[in-house]
Design a protein around this motif. Structure first.
Motif, mmCIF file in Angstrom:
data_model
loop_
_atom_site.group_PDB
_atom_site.id
_atom_site.type_symbol
_atom_site.label_atom_id
_atom_site.label_comp_id
_atom_site.label_asym_id
_atom_site.label_seq_id
_atom_site.Cartn_x
_atom_site.Cartn_y
_atom_site.Cartn_z
ATOM 1 N N ARG A 1 0.830 -1.205 0.000
ATOM 2 C CA ARG A 1 0.000 0.000 0.000
ATOM 3 C C ARG A 1 0.869 1.262 0.000
ATOM 4 O O ARG A 1 0.353 2.364 0.108
ATOM 5 N N ALA A 2 2.188 1.068 -0.126
ATOM 6 C CA ALA A 2 3.127 2.193 -0.046
ATOM 7 C C ALA A 2 3.285 2.879 -1.398
ATOM 8 O O ALA A 2 4.398 3.216 -1.820
ATOM 9 N N THR A 3 2.177 3.099 -2.103
ATOM 10 C CA THR A 3 2.255 3.633 -3.457
ATOM 11 C C THR A 3 2.696 5.092 -3.497
ATOM 12 O O THR A 3 3.108 5.584 -4.547
ATOM 13 N N LYS A 4 2.597 5.800 -2.377
ATOM 14 C CA LYS A 4 3.008 7.200 -2.353
ATOM 15 C C LYS A 4 4.498 7.371 -2.038
ATOM 16 O O LYS A 4 5.009 8.479 -2.044
ATOM 17 N N ARG A 5 5.178 6.253 -1.759
ATOM 18 C CA ARG A 5 6.588 6.342 -1.373
ATOM 19 C C ARG A 5 7.530 6.359 -2.568
ATOM 20 O O ARG A 5 8.717 6.637 -2.408
ATOM 21 N N GLY A 6 7.028 6.015 -3.753
ATOM 22 C CA GLY A 6 7.916 5.980 -4.896
ATOM 23 C C GLY A 6 7.365 5.099 -6.001
ATOM 24 O O GLY A 6 6.228 4.627 -5.933
ATOM 25 N N PRO A 7 8.164 4.839 -7.028
ATOM 26 C CA PRO A 7 7.714 4.105 -8.212
ATOM 27 C C PRO A 7 7.649 2.596 -7.973
ATOM 28 O O PRO A 7 8.617 1.865 -8.256
ATOM 29 N N VAL A 8 6.516 2.133 -7.508
ATOM 30 C CA VAL A 8 6.348 0.712 -7.199
ATOM 31 C C VAL A 8 6.599 -0.148 -8.436
ATOM 32 O O VAL A 8 7.266 -1.189 -8.360
ATOM 33 N N ARG A 9 6.069 0.263 -9.583
ATOM 34 C CA ARG A 9 6.226 -0.560 -10.775
ATOM 35 C C ARG A 9 7.702 -0.744 -11.142
ATOM 36 O O ARG A 9 8.098 -1.822 -11.627
ATOM 37 N N VAL B 1 10.116 -1.101 -9.125
ATOM 38 C CA VAL B 1 10.620 -2.186 -8.281
ATOM 39 C C VAL B 1 10.236 -3.529 -8.885
ATOM 40 O O VAL B 1 11.062 -4.457 -8.993
ATOM 41 N N TYR B 2 8.972 -3.653 -9.313
ATOM 42 C CA TYR B 2 8.529 -4.899 -9.942
ATOM 43 C C TYR B 2 9.346 -5.193 -11.205
ATOM 44 O O TYR B 2 9.728 -6.345 -11.464
ATOM 45 N N GLU B 3 9.624 -4.149 -11.990
ATOM 46 C CA GLU B 3 10.356 -4.347 -13.238
ATOM 47 C C GLU B 3 11.786 -4.803 -12.990
ATOM 48 O O GLU B 3 12.347 -5.586 -13.773
ATOM 49 N N ILE B 4 12.378 -4.338 -11.900
ATOM 50 C CA ILE B 4 13.721 -4.816 -11.546
ATOM 51 C C ILE B 4 13.686 -6.301 -11.234
ATOM 52 O O ILE B 4 14.553 -7.079 -11.666
ATOM 53 N N PHE B 5 12.669 -6.744 -10.506
ATOM 54 C CA PHE B 5 12.542 -8.177 -10.220
ATOM 55 C C PHE B 5 12.362 -8.973 -11.515
ATOM 56 O O PHE B 5 12.985 -10.026 -11.697
ATOM 57 N N VAL B 6 11.506 -8.487 -12.420
ATOM 58 C CA VAL B 6 11.282 -9.196 -13.679
ATOM 59 C C VAL B 6 12.571 -9.261 -14.495
ATOM 60 O O VAL B 6 12.903 -10.303 -15.083
ATOM 61 N N ALA B 7 13.325 -8.174 -14.524
ATOM 62 C CA ALA B 7 14.587 -8.148 -15.267
ATOM 63 C C ALA B 7 15.594 -9.161 -14.729
ATOM 64 O O ALA B 7 16.516 -9.557 -15.447
ATOM 65 N N PRO C 1 8.674 -13.852 -12.544
ATOM 66 C CA PRO C 1 7.647 -13.991 -13.586
ATOM 67 C C PRO C 1 7.015 -12.650 -13.944
ATOM 68 O O PRO C 1 6.765 -11.813 -13.076
ATOM 69 N N ARG C 2 6.738 -12.458 -15.233
ATOM 70 C CA ARG C 2 6.174 -11.188 -15.701
ATOM 71 C C ARG C 2 4.786 -10.929 -15.122
ATOM 72 O O ARG C 2 4.318 -9.781 -15.113
ATOM 73 N N GLU C 3 4.136 -11.971 -14.632
ATOM 74 C CA GLU C 3 2.789 -11.800 -14.074
ATOM 75 C C GLU C 3 2.758 -10.832 -12.899
ATOM 76 O O GLU C 3 1.709 -10.261 -12.601
ATOM 77 N N ILE C 4 3.900 -10.621 -12.241
ATOM 78 C CA ILE C 4 3.887 -9.709 -11.094
ATOM 79 C C ILE C 4 3.612 -8.270 -11.526
ATOM 80 O O ILE C 4 3.253 -7.434 -10.694
ATOM 81 N N LEU C 5 3.775 -7.983 -12.831
ATOM 82 C CA LEU C 5 3.503 -6.631 -13.312
ATOM 83 C C LEU C 5 2.006 -6.343 -13.411
ATOM 84 O O LEU C 5 1.607 -5.177 -13.458
ATOM 85 N N SER D 1 8.169 -1.801 0.128
ATOM 86 C CA SER D 1 8.390 -0.560 0.870
ATOM 87 C C SER D 1 9.850 -0.431 1.294
ATOM 88 O O SER D 1 10.402 0.673 1.318
ATOM 89 N N ALA D 2 10.508 -1.565 1.605
ATOM 90 C CA ALA D 2 11.931 -1.520 1.938
ATOM 91 C C ALA D 2 12.758 -1.144 0.708
ATOM 92 O O ALA D 2 13.724 -0.374 0.797
#
Length: 398
Positions: A30-38, A40-46, A50-54, A380-381
């Motif tokens: 729920r920490a969407t106001k802290r920064g670019p959540v997506r 972070v997800y894209e770094i994991f995918v890279a 799995p791409r489904e996390i996007l 959030s971390a």
């Protein structure tokens, strides 16, 4: 764990990936106001996630996939010129001659690492870091946290309730293992589920050999026949008053530790955990038998209503009754409690300047993430780490 012992300097709460690797990479935040959540997800995918996390509403990597993702991130750090030093427990901070600025760190084996800035991101279980900071005259603060147990149900029960299935129907293969979230407030203290693991396992998470701590995880397919979640009650600094005279600002840590060592004694050793059927917990009786469980070290029947503090017990009981009223069977014959869940978050906050993000007592020291009290999960971390890294870069450029 086959011998029921914990490597206290290198275990599933420390090191590469920490508890996130041994857990399951839940990325919902729920920490969407802290920064670019997506991002972070894209770094994991890279790095192999799995791409489904996007696109998933509740993205999840899985305990079987996350270790390889973390290793790939390590390779990216090395290829960019970074260094990784394992078995390097920090015991002392190096300072400038006037003591005002950090100059590096000294490890337990005597190695010294010089640095103009240090990012302190140790996770919420590195209690020796808190003790080190106090010994060096650096301020800490108490903060709220939560303790309780893991509650376990058959996954089929959760599926039936969430998908409105008839008792004779199994969950269609196209549907994921169902999840839930429950929360209420009882006498100014939150009572809620935490880190729900559909199709998951309850796992040990102690960091010392005189403790039993439980956590939850799921594999990517979430195909275990069990569902579990932390079932916890908020603990405020004033609730730890009895520990404050001896332990000061670490009263919350002492509160956690007391429950963890009591859980170890109640379980009987070898990382076995104390357990009780929910119906017996509500009625104040010892369970004469226990239900099947996903917790591999094993469980021992013990009255958790005697093990846990009274103010936790009566709130848990009231919460269970409320949730069972809304969701019949939540506190029924198929539900079991396994204790104790104590590492939901750090009971300590390491203060930092709101503008520079440095510790007010030591320039160049940047407390970060969950262990410093500024995050509550993987995403959030990560966002807090990014924010601190940017603050360090700005300071270095000046």
């Amino acid at each position: 764990l086959r011998q029921g012992t914990v490597m206290e300097d290198s275990n599933y709460c420390f090191g590469e990936g920490g508890a996130g690797t041994f857990s399951d990479g839940k990325l919902f935040t729920r920490a969407t106001k802290r920064g670019p959540v997506r991002e972070v997800y894209e770094i994991f995918v890279a790095h192999g996630a799995p791409r489904e996390i996007l696109t998933d509403a509740h993205p999840h990597i899985g305990s079987n996939l996350l270790p390889s993702v973390v290793k790939a991130i390590r390779e990216s750090i090395l290829s960019a010129g970074g260094e990784i030093h394992f078995n390097a427990r920090v015991e002392h901070l190096l300072r400038s001659a006037d003591g005002r600025r950090i100059r590096g760190a000294v490890c337990a084996d005597g190695r010294e690492f010089a640095a103009d800035a240090v990012l302190l991101a140790t996770g919420h279980s590195a209690r020796d870091v808190y003790r080190m900071m106090l010994a060096e005259g650096l301020a800490l603060e108490q903060k709220p946290f939560a303790v309780g147990v893991r509650i376990e149900h058959p996954q089929a029960f959760v599926d039936a309730r969430q998908y409105h299935l008839r008792p004779d129907r199994k969950r269609p293969e196209q549907l994921p293992a169902a999840r839930y979230s429950v929360t209420t407030t009882i006498r100014d203290r939150g009572v809620h589920s935490f880190c729900m693991c559909p199709g998951g396992f309850i796992v040990p998470a102690a960091t010392e050999n005189d403790e039993v701590v439980v956590n939850g995880m799921s594999l990517a397919r979430r195909d275990s026949p069990f569902a579990n979640a932390g079932f916890v009650v908020s603990v405020h600094p004033e609730d730890t008053e009895s520990f404050r005279r001896e332990h000061g600002v670490l009263a919350g840590v002492a509160y956690q530790k007391a429950l963890e060592t009591a859980s170890s004694r109640a379980g009987g050793g070898m990382q076995k955990a104390p357990a009780q059927k929910v119906e017996d917990f509500l009625n104040g009786r010892v369970s004469s038998s226990l239900l099947p469980t996903s917790y591999h070290p094993g469980i021992t029947s013990h009255p958790l209503h005697e093990l846990l503090p009274g103010e936790i017990v009566w709130r848990m009981r009231e919460g269970l009754r409320q949730f069972d009223h809304k969701w019949r069977g939540f506190a029924g014959a198929s539900a079991q409690l396994i204790g104790c869940e104590t590492r939901t978050s750090s009971p300590v906050r390491i203060p930092r300047d709101p503008a520079t993000l440095e510790h007010p007592g030591l320039e160049g020291l940047y407390p970060c993430g969950e262990g410093a009290g500024y995050a509550g999960g993987i995403v959030s971390a990560a966002l807090d780490g990014r924010r601190c890294a940017e603050a360090m870069a700005r300071q270095m450029s000046r």
